[in-house]
Design an enzyme around this catalytic site. Structure first.
Site, PDB file in Angstrom:
ATOM      1  N   THR A  75       0.849  -1.198   0.000  1.00  0.00           N
ATOM      2  CA  THR A  75       0.000   0.000   0.000  1.00  0.00           C
ATOM      3  C   THR A  75       0.885   1.250   0.000  1.00  0.00           C
ATOM      4  OG1 THR A  75      -1.740  -1.187   1.165  1.00  0.00           O
ATOM      5  CG2 THR A  75      -1.852   1.210   1.241  1.00  0.00           C
ATOM      6  N   ASN A 154      -6.740 -10.163  -6.697  1.00  0.00           N
ATOM      7  CA  ASN A 154      -6.827 -10.741  -5.355  1.00  0.00           C
ATOM      8  C   ASN A 154      -8.117 -11.512  -5.120  1.00  0.00           C
ATOM      9  OD1 ASN A 154      -7.325  -7.798  -5.611  1.00  0.00           O
ATOM     10  ND2 ASN A 154      -8.337  -8.070  -3.634  1.00  0.00           N
ATOM     11  N   HIS A 204       3.823 -10.301   3.258  1.00  0.00           N
ATOM     12  CA  HIS A 204       2.908 -11.212   3.976  1.00  0.00           C
ATOM     13  C   HIS A 204       2.024 -12.049   3.065  1.00  0.00           C
ATOM     14  CE1 HIS A 204      -1.068  -8.975   3.898  1.00  0.00           C
ATOM     15  NE2 HIS A 204      -0.274  -7.980   3.538  1.00  0.00           N
ATOM     16  N   CYS A 327      -9.856  -7.607   1.785  1.00  0.00           N
ATOM     17  CA  CYS A 327      -8.424  -7.403   2.026  1.00  0.00           C
ATOM     18  C   CYS A 327      -8.191  -6.615   3.299  1.00  0.00           C
ATOM     19  CB  CYS A 327      -7.750  -6.733   0.838  1.00  0.00           C
ATOM     20  SG  CYS A 327      -6.540  -7.812   0.085  1.00  0.00           S
TER      21      CYS A 327
END
Ligand code: PLP
Length: 386
Positions: A75, A154, A204, A327
């Site tokens: 991000t 995603n 991650h 998310c």
């Protein structure tokens, strides 16, 4: 709350920490290494950990180590890349909010690229939009344009034609940022070979710790300083480095690189789950089933079954998966991706995402199937079947 004996099928939200990452993180915490900016032995030990991780991440994504700039995650990397003074930013609406929201906040004109029913960018339409803006003087000297394109979605796992778009963009001098977050560790990623200018990476998502990632920046790309401070990351992102996090990022990158072939084998487990779903629930839809997609992701919809309700039922049955985008924690909002694909509202609101990863076993899929049979075998919710 313990999560032992539960089935985890939400790898696209975050993957469990790999043992290789845990070991080096604990070592970095316990060994008393210093501040990487210090010249003494403690500082040099910290610097060596960071240097090694930079090599490992570069190796995984196919870039030079020197092109890897560590950040707090993808991000932050996206916000940084988008913050340069672009005049036009091209992207589709299937991009992750980590990219879309900074684009919407920027002063650049946002040109939306159309997608087909699978959420794949229409390359011909994109080419027309690029050249129309070039003709109207859009990318005259000094004018900077950016194309943002994700490698894999995603929610659906659908892959974008990144290589074709890069070829078109480069001809017209458009800089390219690719969001490789969901593709890294799941398929071969080659920063240099693809010819992109910038790439977002998140530790991650492939077994590193949360809170660490990178923007890979090709030499020569002009970006403003992200965080002014003590000169870290070659004066681009100031602040004392998160050495344990970076160490874990590097070790996870090395493990993910090593395990790439076995990751692709997950398609067999994913396909088995999809076959079970179709056989037991004939009205179930596997979204974007025939598109090119990641080996680990399945987006399933059963009209009349609200996704949020199903997630709770799966949770009670000991299976963790998610609805819609999910998310950010607890998010149950409408999926932008499914919306952009023009998916029927009833299907979109029932979408469930099952995502597999490095520790997924056949037993996990069997547990999912058992839960599916019992949950979808029940009567649907009265209000949603009307
Ligand atoms: N891009 C995609 C495609 C994602 O799935 C995510 C996940 O949250 C992000 C970007 C943001 O990554 P991070 O959690 O490192 O900020």
């Amino acid at each position: 709350m313990t999560t032992a004996n539960r089935t985890y099928l939400d790898y696209n939200a975050t993957a469990p920490l790999r043992p290789e990452a845990r070991v080096v993180m604990l070592a970095a915490i316990d060994s008393g290494i210093g501040n990487a900016s210090s010249v003494h032995a403690h500082g040099r030990a910290a610097r060596a950990v960071i240097d090694q991780a930079r090599e490992q991440v570069g190796q995984l994504v196919g870039s030079k180590a020197t092109e890897v700039v560590f950040t707090s995650g993808a991000t932050e990397a996206a916000n940084w890349a988008v913050s340069a003074p672009w005049s036009i930013i091209y992207s589709a609406n299937i991009e992750h909010p980590a990219v879309l929201l900074p684009i919407k906040r920027s002063t650049a004109r946002h040109v939306v690229l159309p997608v087909d029913a699978n959420g794949v960018i229409d390359v011909v339409a994109a080419a027309t939009l690029f050249s129309e803006n070039a003709k109207s003087g859009g990318n005259a000297a000094g004018d900077r344009q950016l194309l943002v394109v994700q490698m894999a979605n995603n929610e659906t796992g659908v892959l974008q034609p990144v290589r074709q778009l890069v070829v078109l963009a480069r001809e017209l001098g458009i800089t390219v940022l690719t969001d490789a977050v969901q593709a890294i560790g799941k398929q071969l990623v080659d920063f240099t070979g693809l010819g992109v200018d910038m790439m977002m990476v998140s530790a991650h998502k492939f077994g590193g710790p949360p809170g660490v990632g990178a923007l890979v920046v090709r030499d020569g790309v002009d970006l403003p300083v992200l965080i002014a401070g003590g000169g870290q990351e070659r004066n681009r992102r100031g602040g004392t480095e998160n050495v344990p996090g970076i160490a874990g990022f590097g070790a996870a990158a090395e493990a993910a690189d090593r395990d790439l072939a076995s990751f692709l084998e997950l398609a067999k487990l994913r396909d088995r789950a999809e076959e079970f779903v179709s056989a037991t629930t004939p009205d179930a839809v596997v979204i974007a089933k025939d598109a090119r997609r990641l080996a680990n992701t399945s987006c399933l919809a059963v009209p009349g079954r609200r996704g949020e309700t199903s997630v709770i039922k799966f949770d009670l049955a000991g299976v963790s998966l998610s609805a819609g985008s999910a998310c950010s924690s607890g998010k149950t909002a409408k999926s932008e991706t499914l919306d952009a694909m023009g998916l029927d509202e009833k299907l979109a609101t029932s979408a469930l995402r099952v995502s597999l990863g490095w520790a997924t076993t056949l037993e996990d899929i069997a547990a999912f199937e058992q839960a599916w049979a019992s949950i979808m075998g029940e009567r649907g919710e009265v209000q949603s079947v009307a």
